[in-house]
Design an enzyme around this catalytic site. Structure first.
Site, short mmCIF file in Angstrom:
data_model
loop_
_atom_site.label_atom_id
_atom_site.label_comp_id
_atom_site.label_asym_id
_atom_site.label_seq_id
_atom_site.Cartn_x
_atom_site.Cartn_y
_atom_site.Cartn_z
N GLY A 168 6.92 4.75 8.34
CA GLY A 168 6.08 5.94 8.44
C GLY A 168 6.28 6.58 9.79
O GLY A 168 7.30 6.38 10.46
N SER A 169 5.28 7.32 10.21
CA SER A 169 5.42 8.08 11.46
C SER A 169 5.30 7.17 12.68
O SER A 169 4.69 6.10 12.62
CB SER A 169 4.35 9.17 11.52
OG SER A 169 3.07 8.55 11.54
N THR A 170 5.83 7.64 13.79
CA THR A 170 5.73 6.90 15.04
C THR A 170 4.27 6.78 15.46
O THR A 170 3.83 5.74 15.95
CB THR A 170 6.57 7.60 16.12
OG1 THR A 170 7.94 7.59 15.68
CG2 THR A 170 6.48 6.92 17.47
N GLU A 218 9.62 0.94 10.94
CA GLU A 218 10.67 1.95 10.68
C GLU A 218 10.00 3.30 10.84
O GLU A 218 9.21 3.70 9.98
CB GLU A 218 11.20 1.80 9.25
CG GLU A 218 11.84 0.46 8.93
CD GLU A 218 13.17 0.28 9.63
OE1 GLU A 218 13.82 1.29 9.96
OE2 GLU A 218 13.55 -0.88 9.85
N CYS A 270 13.87 10.56 6.80
CA CYS A 270 13.74 10.06 8.19
C CYS A 270 15.04 10.27 8.97
O CYS A 270 15.01 10.55 10.16
CB CYS A 270 13.35 8.60 8.18
SG CYS A 270 14.46 7.55 7.25
N GLY A 318 2.82 4.05 13.43
CA GLY A 318 3.50 2.80 13.81
C GLY A 318 2.90 2.19 15.07
O GLY A 318 2.75 0.97 15.17
N LYS A 339 0.86 -1.19 0.00
CA LYS A 339 0.00 0.00 0.00
C LYS A 339 0.90 1.24 0.00
O LYS A 339 1.51 1.58 1.01
CB LYS A 339 -0.94 0.05 1.21
CG LYS A 339 -2.02 1.11 0.94
CD LYS A 339 -2.64 1.70 2.15
CE LYS A 339 -1.88 2.81 2.78
NZ LYS A 339 -1.69 4.01 1.95
N GLU A 368 9.48 15.65 15.65
CA GLU A 368 9.90 15.54 14.25
C GLU A 368 9.10 16.51 13.39
O GLU A 368 7.87 16.48 13.40
CB GLU A 368 9.67 14.10 13.75
CG GLU A 368 10.14 13.91 12.32
CD GLU A 368 9.85 12.52 11.77
OE1 GLU A 368 8.71 12.04 11.93
OE2 GLU A 368 10.77 11.92 11.19
P1 NAD Z 1 2.38 8.22 7.92
O1 NAD Z 1 2.60 7.40 9.13
O2 NAD Z 1 1.33 9.27 7.98
O3 NAD Z 1 1.95 7.26 6.70
C1 NAD Z 1 2.77 6.22 6.25
C2 NAD Z 1 1.90 5.19 5.55
O4 NAD Z 1 1.03 4.61 6.50
C3 NAD Z 1 1.03 5.74 4.44
O5 NAD Z 1 0.97 4.81 3.39
C4 NAD Z 1 -0.33 5.86 5.13
O6 NAD Z 1 -1.42 5.81 4.24
C5 NAD Z 1 -0.30 4.65 6.03
N1 NAD Z 1 -1.20 4.72 7.19
C6 NAD Z 1 -1.60 5.82 7.88
N2 NAD Z 1 -2.42 5.46 8.89
C7 NAD Z 1 -2.53 4.11 8.85
C8 NAD Z 1 -3.24 3.15 9.63
N3 NAD Z 1 -4.00 3.50 10.66
N4 NAD Z 1 -3.12 1.85 9.30
C9 NAD Z 1 -2.34 1.46 8.27
N5 NAD Z 1 -1.66 2.32 7.48
C10 NAD Z 1 -1.74 3.63 7.77
O7 NAD Z 1 3.78 8.79 7.48
P2 NAD Z 1 4.12 9.76 6.25
O8 NAD Z 1 3.69 11.13 6.58
O9 NAD Z 1 3.64 9.14 4.98
O10 NAD Z 1 5.73 9.67 6.22
C11 NAD Z 1 6.54 10.45 7.02
C12 NAD Z 1 7.00 9.65 8.22
O11 NAD Z 1 7.69 8.48 7.81
C13 NAD Z 1 8.00 10.42 9.07
O12 NAD Z 1 7.68 10.25 10.43
C14 NAD Z 1 9.34 9.76 8.75
O13 NAD Z 1 10.32 9.86 9.74
C15 NAD Z 1 8.90 8.35 8.55
N6 NAD Z 1 9.93 7.61 7.79
C16 NAD Z 1 10.71 6.70 8.46
C17 NAD Z 1 11.72 6.02 7.77
C18 NAD Z 1 12.62 5.01 8.48
O14 NAD Z 1 13.33 4.28 7.79
N7 NAD Z 1 12.62 4.95 9.79
C19 NAD Z 1 11.92 6.27 6.42
C20 NAD Z 1 11.11 7.20 5.78
C21 NAD Z 1 10.10 7.86 6.47
#
Ligand code: NAD
Length: 499
Positions: free
Chosen positions: A248-250, A270, A305, A253, A195, A403
Site C-alpha cells: 500500500g502507500s508509504t 511494499e 506501483c 506502511g 484484509k 506519487e
Molecule cells: P493504502 O495504504 O491507503 O491502503 C492499503 C491497504 O492498507 C488497504 O487495505 C487499507 O484498508 C489498509 N490500511 C490503511 N490504513 C491502515 C492502517 N492504519 N492499518 C492497517 N491497514 C491499513 O493504499 P491504497 O490507496 O489502497 O493503494 C495504493 C498504494 O499502494 C500506492 O501508494 C501504491 O504505490 C501502493 N502499491 C505498492 C505496490 C508495491 O508492490 N510496492 C503494489 C501496489 C500498490
C-alpha cells in the site's frame, strides 16, 4: 456490459456480504457496513461488514488453530500441500471470467487487464508457489566449535513456517497482489488472515469460495473485510500475528511498521513509487520507446506501483519523444472496462479521482506546462480522467516528487547520463525504473547506479512470480515473489548435534 457469469450473478445477488472465517462466510460481530461502488457507473454493488476487533480476533483464532491443531496444513507433506495449491491455481484459471468480471466491476479496470493481470496473475502465482512447497531448504554448516573426547558435531539450519500471517492489500490489483502474499505463505505452511482494500473486497471473497473448492482446509485462509483505521489496525496489532505483509502507500506502511515493532512482529512493506523512465538519444527505436513509456504510465489508469510516472528524455530527442507519447495518450479510447475497445477505464473511486485532479491543479499552479489532458471528466458518469502529460524543466514540483497514482506523466529533459542519473535518483522513492537505449554499456551503467528495486531495459516494468519485487528507500522493506518471496514466511532454526 459482457454477460456476467452465473457464478458471479449468484455471488453478487447476496448484496450484504460477510467475512470468510474458518472455511465459511460469517456475520460480523458489529453492525457497521461499507458500500462497494462500481466506479464506471457510480452504482452501489453491495455492502461489506466493517470488521471490528471481535471479527479480527475470530479470524486470527481460526488461523492460529489451523496452524497449530485443527488442520494438518503445516504438517502435511510438502507434496500434498503443493497439490492443493496447484488445484487452486487450476480452479482460478477455470473461473477466471467470474473473477475478472468481479475485479472490473469493483475496480473499474479493463476486462482484458483483469483477465490477464488479476485472474491470470493470481493463477500463475499459485502455480509458481505450488512448486516451491517441495523446495524449502536449510543448509549444513561446518562450524568451528571444538568438541571434547573425540566427539564430533553436525550443524544445520532448517526453515519452519512462521505462523499466522496478516496480509493487507491495496485496490489496484486486488487478487493478484493478494495471491503474491497468500500463495507463498501457504506454500511455506503458514495460515493467513487477509484484509482486502475496502474499495475492492468482493473479488477476494469470491476467491475464498474457490479456495474451499480446491480443498484448502478451514482456517488456513480467512478474510476480514473493513477499512484500514479499524480493521487493518486491529489485525496488525494482534499479538498472535507472527508476520505482517503489507502492500500500500508509504504513509500507511510507516504506521504499520511502528505497530509491528511494538509487538516485534515480522513485517514486509511494499510501498509507493515515483518511478523514472529514461529515454536516451540512442534508444533503438524512438517510436517503440515512446509507446513503451505511454504503456508504462497509462496501464491500469496509472494506478500501478511501478508505473513510470516521470520520464526523462535526452534533449536532442525531447520534442519528438514527448510528441509521440502525447499522440499515443490522445488516441486512447476512454470507456468503461467492459467495452472491449476501451484503452483507459475509470479511476477506482470518487475520492481518488479528486486526489489526482488536485495534483493536476497543483502542477498547473506550480508552472509546469500542461501538454495534454487535464481535470475535465471526458464522460457523463463514472470517475474518468483523460491521460495527462506535463512538461517541466526540473524535479522541483509536487507532481514530480510525490506519487499521484493516476494517469499523469511528467516529462523533463536531460543532458547526459550523469544528469539522467542525478534526476532519476533524486527521489524519496526507489521502486522501479526503465531505461531506453541500445548501448549495452550505458544500459549496464544505469542498471548499476539507479536506486531502484526493479530495473527494466527497453520495456515497461511487468511483474512475474519468478522475479522479486520491492523497493529501495521509502518504497519499502523486503522483497516479494521469487525464491526470496517464500522465505518471508519462514523462520530459520539453527541446530547443532554433538555425537
Ligand atoms: P493504502 O495504504 O491507503 O491502503 C492499503 C491497504 O492498507 C488497504 O487495505 C487499507 O484498508 C489498509 N490500511 C490503511 N490504513 C491502515 C492502517 N492504519 N492499518 C492497517 N491497514 C491499513 O493504499 P491504497 O490507496 O489502497 O493503494 C495504493 C498504494 O499502494 C500506492 O501508494 C501504491 O504505490 C501502493 N502499491 C505498492 C505496490 C508495491 O508492490 N510496492 C503494489 C501496489 C500498490
Amino acid at each position: 456490459m459482457s454477460n456476467i457469469t452465473a457464478r458471479l450473478t449468484r455471488f453478487l445477488a447476496k448484496r450484504n456480504h460477510q467475512h470468510f472465517i474458518n472455511g465459511a462466510y460469517q456475520d460480523s460481530y458489529g453492525e457497521k457496513q461499507i458500500a462497494v461502488i462500481n466506479p464506471a457507473t457510480e452504482v452501489e454493488i453491495g455492502k461489506i461488514p466493517l470488521g471490528n476487533k471481535e471479527d479480527v480476533d475470530a479470524a486470527v483464532r481460526a488461523a492460529k488453530l489451523a496452524f497449530h491443531h485443527n488442520s494438518d496444513w503445516r504438517k502435511m507433506s510438502p507434496d500434498d500441500r503443493g497439490k492443493i495449491l496447484y488445484r487452486f491455481s487450476e480452479l482460478i484459471s477455470d473461473h477466471s471470467e467470474s473473477l475478472a468480471q468481479m475485479v472490473t466491476i469493483e475496480n473499474g479496470k479493463l476486462i482484458k487487464d483483469a483477465l490477464s493481470s488479476d485472474a491470470g496473475g493470481a493463477a500463475k502465482t499459485f502455480r509458481y508457489y505450488a512448486g516451491w512447497t517441495t523446495k524449502i531448504e536449510g543448509e549444513t554448516l561446518d562450524i568451528s566449535q571444538p568438541q571434547k573426547g573425540g566427539r564430533q558435531n553436525f550443524a544445520f539450519t532448517k526453515r519452519e513456517p512462521i505462523g499466522v500471517v496478516a496480509a493487507i492489500v491495496p485496490w489496484n490489483f486486488p487478487i493478484s497482489i493478494a495471491a503474491w502474499k497468500i500463495a507463498p505463505a501457504l506454500a511455506a505452511g503458514c495460515t493467513v488472515v487477509l484484509k482486502p482494500s475496502e474499495e475492492t473486497p468482493l473479488s477476494a471473497l469470491l476467491l475464498a469460495e474457490i479456495a474451499m473448492e480446491a480443498g484448502l482446509p478451514p482456517g488456513v485462509l480467512n478474510i476480514v473485510t473493513g477499512d484500514g483505521r479499524t480493521t487493518g489496525a486491529c489485525l496488525t496489532a494482534h499479538k498472535d500475528v507472527k508476520k505482517i505483509t503489507f502492500t500500500g502507500s508509504t504513509y500507511t506502511g510507516k504506521i504499520i511498521g511502528k505497530t509491528a515493532m511494538e509487538n516485534v512482529t515480522g513485517v514486509s512493506l511494499e510501498l509507493g513509487g515515483k518511478s523514472p523512465a529514461i529515454v536516451f538519444n540512442d534508444a533503438h527505436d524512438l517510436d517503440f520507446a515512446a509507446n513503451g513509456v505511454a504503456a508504462g504510465i497509462f496501464r491500469n489508469q496509472g494506478q500501478v506501483c511501478v508505473a513510470g510516472s516521470r520520464v526523462y528524455i535526452q534533449k536532442k530527442v525531447y520534442d519528438k519523444v514527448l510528441t509521440d507519447i502525447s499522440h499515443a495518450a490522445q488516441k486512447m479510447k476512454i470507456s468503461h472496462g467492459f467495452d472491449e475497445s476501451a484503452q483507459l477505464g475509470p479511476l477506482v473511486s470518487k475520492g481518488h479521482l479528486q486526489k489526482v485532479c488536485n495534483y493536476i491543479n497543483s502542477g498547473i499552479e506550480e508552472g509546469a506546462e500542461l501538454i495534454t489532458g487535464g481535470t475535465e471528466n471526458p464522460l457523463d458518469k463514472g470517475y474518468f480522467l483523460k491521460p495527462t502529460i506535463f512538461s517541466a524543466l526540473d524535479n522541483e514540483k509536487s507532481i514530480i516528487s510525490e506519487e499521484i497514482f493516476g494517469p499523469v506523466l511528467v516529462a523533463v529533459p536531460f543532458d547526459d547520463m550523469e544528469d539522467a542519473l542525478r534526476l532519476a535518483n533524486d527521489s524519496q522513492f526507489g521502486l522501479a525504473a526503465t531505461v531506453w537505449t541500445k548501448d549495452i554499456s550505458k544500459a549496464m551503467t544505469m542498471v548499476n547506479r539507479l536506486e531502484a528495486g526493479v530495473v527494466y531495459v527497453n520495456s515497461p516494468v511487468r511483474s512475474d512470480p519468478g522475479l522479486p519485487l520491492g523497493g529501495y528507500k521509502q518504497s519499502g522493506i523486503g522483497r516479494e515473489l521469487g525464491k526470496v518471496g517464500i522465505y518471508n514466511y519462514t523462520t530459520l532454526k539453527s541446530v547443532n548435534i554433538v555425537y
